[in-house]
Design an enzyme around this catalytic site. Sequence first.
Site, mmCIF file in Angstrom:
data_model
loop_
_atom_site.group_PDB
_atom_site.id
_atom_site.type_symbol
_atom_site.label_atom_id
_atom_site.label_comp_id
_atom_site.label_asym_id
_atom_site.label_seq_id
_atom_site.Cartn_x
_atom_site.Cartn_y
_atom_site.Cartn_z
ATOM 1 C CB ILE A 204 -0.846 0.115 1.308
ATOM 2 C CG1 ILE A 204 -1.418 -1.232 1.757
ATOM 3 C CG2 ILE A 204 -1.926 1.171 1.178
ATOM 4 C CD1 ILE A 204 -1.960 -1.184 3.190
ATOM 5 C CG HIS A 205 3.026 2.971 -3.029
ATOM 6 N ND1 HIS A 205 2.467 1.970 -3.777
ATOM 7 C CD2 HIS A 205 3.492 3.877 -3.922
ATOM 8 C CE1 HIS A 205 2.609 2.247 -5.068
ATOM 9 N NE2 HIS A 205 3.227 3.402 -5.187
ATOM 10 N NE ARG A 206 -0.266 3.852 -7.480
ATOM 11 C CZ ARG A 206 0.141 4.212 -8.680
ATOM 12 N NH1 ARG A 206 -0.029 5.443 -9.093
ATOM 13 N NH2 ARG A 206 0.733 3.360 -9.463
ATOM 14 N NE ARG A 237 2.833 7.954 -0.419
ATOM 15 C CZ ARG A 237 3.144 8.342 -1.659
ATOM 16 N NH1 ARG A 237 3.436 9.586 -1.893
ATOM 17 N NH2 ARG A 237 3.145 7.484 -2.649
#
Length: 360
Positions: A204-206, A237
């Site tokens: 998960i990073h968007r 992030r």
Amino acid sequence: MRIITIIGARPQFIKAAIVSYAIQQHNAQSSLPIEETILHTGQHYDYNMSQVFFDELQIPAPRWHLSCNGCTVTEMRDAIVPYIRGKADYVMVYGDTNSTLAGALAAEQCGIPIIHIEAGLRSYNNQMAEEYNRTETDRRSRYLFAPTHTAIENLRREGITKGVYHTGDVMQDATLFFTRQAEEHSEILQQSGIRDKEYYLATIHRAETTNDEEKLAHILSAFARITTPVILPLHPRTKGVINQSERLLSLVREATMLHIIESVSYLDMLVLERHAACILTDSGGVQKEAYFHRVPCITMREETEWVETTATGWNRLVGTDTERIVNAVKNLTMPETCISEYGDGHAADKIIAILCKNAY
Ligand code: UDP
């Protein structure tokens, strides 16, 4: 031919690795060598988001390494311009990050033609910075190397037909090229105490996911209901956002099958992907890599640029709704259909051949 390659983010290092290798192969046999110089914008800077890829994939060391982490595209463009002015016949950029567009804008300002690898992809979600970056880069590019025919059609609809080539996907090249090495050298399965097909892999990073606590909470709630171990190599992030939120931290504690690890090297990632029973992701690249390894993918977004993966049933779009994620995990399928669009593992060679034929 002098090419300056401008890269700055994790997926670009992986794509550049395979294209730089193709350039070296070309130079070993050709009387028309390509002189490639790499500029690293510094967008990603942690060891395991940047240097690990240069070390592991033997990417030539950047000649210039800027410190553009957290910069706007305009700031990055202004930082790049003095390094490239008058020094290249072409600037080569990859994909859709801020480094991509900043590199393209800098090249435009210096009057240097642009080569865009992974051109023509569209999600048609204008909320994503990536969509703006890729569209604006395509508009300015002299050579547009498209991984799929859908990408070519997307460009045609925008009136871009000149300099467009279908080459296949350099990420497939990278997966095919590095998987054997990964299987030989990576110890990630043993280190993580997991076995072939007995775990799921998640990323998960968007920004559109991590900027919305509600979405992250729904995803973590889904992970708390999954009864198979879920390995989550965490992007810095996402880690930062979770660590700032008591609510998210408490959901992480509830998800007893969730194993969070630091983001991993590419070879470790290939092994984690290949042996997973299923991949859950919001990444563009990881969706495709799931298919390359023939692992079913659940994409926690509402749309994808990689429409072939959903059309063939290898990938399902479920957004970030907890129930939809849990249901998708319960109903995994293994389609038979293959995707020919991504080529035969020689997209990078094709790109170099086209450049040598047309751009010298
Ligand atoms: N990747 C990696 N280590 C990780 C997570 C991802 O090497 O811990 C690789 C992954 O295999 C793929 C690329 O990074 O090749 C995808 O990058 P990312 O998901 O950051 O960006 P996107 O593809 O969404 O632009």
